[in-house]
Design a protein around this motif. Structure first.
Motif, PDB file in Angstrom:
ATOM      1  N   GLY A   8       0.772  -1.232   0.000  1.00 38.76           N
ATOM      2  CA  GLY A   8       0.000   0.000   0.000  1.00 38.76           C
ATOM      3  C   GLY A   8       0.801   1.278   0.000  1.00 38.76           C
ATOM      4  O   GLY A   8       0.226   2.370  -0.069  1.00 38.76           O
ATOM      5  N   GLY A   9       2.113   1.172   0.085  1.00 38.71           N
ATOM      6  CA  GLY A   9       2.923   2.381   0.053  1.00 38.71           C
ATOM      7  C   GLY A   9       2.907   3.031  -1.325  1.00 38.71           C
ATOM      8  O   GLY A   9       2.391   2.461  -2.286  1.00 38.71           O
ATOM      9  N   GLY A  10       3.455   4.215  -1.404  1.00 45.01           N
ATOM     10  CA  GLY A  10       3.510   4.904  -2.674  1.00 45.01           C
ATOM     11  C   GLY A  10       3.930   6.339  -2.487  1.00 45.01           C
ATOM     12  O   GLY A  10       4.387   6.738  -1.410  1.00 45.01           O
ATOM     13  N   SER A  11       3.780   7.120  -3.551  1.00 48.95           N
ATOM     14  CA  SER A  11       4.135   8.538  -3.534  1.00 48.95           C
ATOM     15  C   SER A  11       2.874   9.379  -3.633  1.00 48.95           C
ATOM     16  O   SER A  11       2.057   9.147  -4.532  1.00 48.95           O
ATOM     17  CB  SER A  11       5.064   8.860  -4.703  1.00 48.95           C
ATOM     18  OG  SER A  11       6.274   8.153  -4.591  1.00 48.95           O
ATOM     19  N   VAL A  12       2.739  10.328  -2.732  1.00 47.32           N
ATOM     20  CA  VAL A  12       1.581  11.215  -2.727  1.00 47.32           C
ATOM     21  C   VAL A  12       2.047  12.638  -2.440  1.00 47.32           C
ATOM     22  O   VAL A  12       3.150  12.853  -1.926  1.00 47.32           O
ATOM     23  CB  VAL A  12       0.519  10.809  -1.680  1.00 47.32           C
ATOM     24  CG1 VAL A  12      -0.063   9.449  -1.999  1.00 47.32           C
ATOM     25  CG2 VAL A  12       1.113  10.841  -0.287  1.00 47.32           C
ATOM     26  N   GLN A  13       1.183  13.577  -2.732  1.00 48.03           N
ATOM     27  CA  GLN A  13       1.480  14.963  -2.389  1.00 48.03           C
ATOM     28  C   GLN A  13       1.022  15.255  -0.971  1.00 48.03           C
ATOM     29  O   GLN A  13       0.176  14.555  -0.414  1.00 48.03           O
ATOM     30  CB  GLN A  13       0.792  15.901  -3.380  1.00 48.03           C
ATOM     31  CG  GLN A  13       1.375  15.837  -4.786  1.00 48.03           C
ATOM     32  CD  GLN A  13       0.845  16.951  -5.669  1.00 48.03           C
ATOM     33  OE1 GLN A  13      -0.289  17.392  -5.518  1.00 48.03           O
ATOM     34  NE2 GLN A  13       1.680  17.403  -6.594  1.00 48.03           N
ATOM     35  N   SER A  14       1.595  16.293  -0.419  1.00 49.33           N
ATOM     36  CA  SER A  14       1.218  16.712   0.920  1.00 49.33           C
ATOM     37  C   SER A  14      -0.290  16.918   1.009  1.00 49.33           C
ATOM     38  O   SER A  14      -0.895  17.518   0.116  1.00 49.33           O
ATOM     39  CB  SER A  14       1.940  18.015   1.253  1.00 49.33           C
ATOM     40  OG  SER A  14       1.636  18.435   2.559  1.00 49.33           O
ATOM     41  N   GLY A  15      -0.884  16.385   2.077  1.00 48.09           N
ATOM     42  CA  GLY A  15      -2.323  16.456   2.247  1.00 48.09           C
ATOM     43  C   GLY A  15      -3.057  15.224   1.744  1.00 48.09           C
ATOM     44  O   GLY A  15      -4.260  15.069   2.001  1.00 48.09           O
ATOM     45  N   GLY A  16      -2.358  14.360   1.036  1.00 48.01           N
ATOM     46  CA  GLY A  16      -2.968  13.167   0.480  1.00 48.01           C
ATOM     47  C   GLY A  16      -3.121  12.048   1.502  1.00 48.01           C
ATOM     48  O   GLY A  16      -2.779  12.210   2.682  1.00 48.01           O
TER      49      GLY A  16
END
Length: 123
Positions: A8-16
């Motif tokens: 479930g990990g990954g890259s997201v933007q702040s606030g995501g």
């Protein structure tokens, strides 16, 4: 033989948001989430009592992260909302078969670890 597998990990933007899962097999009486940022020590995020009740959450994630457990599926979850760049790191699922260690925020109390899943939060 205890095995733990995070996903479930990954890259997201702040606030995501992200939701991590940890599928467990074997005797995993109590489980917890830890994380480790580059160059820093591994730190506790949330810990659970046997049966899935929340025991402790780090002040840095209170109000944003929620840990839950599906005992039927032997799976631990970490719902992460309002993510911040400082949440970036490798997230690990940990388990202990020792009742005295249940709820502990110390990594040394857990004898079983997953390989981790990377969470990257960009600003």
């Amino acid at each position: 033989q205890v095995q733990l597998q995070e996903s479930g990990g990954g890259s997201v933007q702040s606030g995501g948001s992200l939701k991590l899962s940890c599928a467990a097999s074997g005797d995993t009486r109590c489980m917890a989430w830890f994380r480790q940022a580059p160059g820093k020590e591994r730190e506790g995020v949330t810990t659970m009592y046997r049966g899935g009740g929340s025991a402790w959450s780090s002040n840095s994630v209170k109000g944003r992260f929620t840990s839950s457990q599906d005992n039927a599926k032997n799976t631990l979850y970490l719902q992460m909302n309002s993510l911040k760049p400082e949440d970036t790191g490798m997230y690990y699922c940990a388990a202990t078969a020792l009742l005295r260690a249940c709820g502990s925020r110390s990594a040394t109390e857990y004898e079983h670890w997953g390989q981790g899943t990377q969470v990257t939060v960009s600003s």
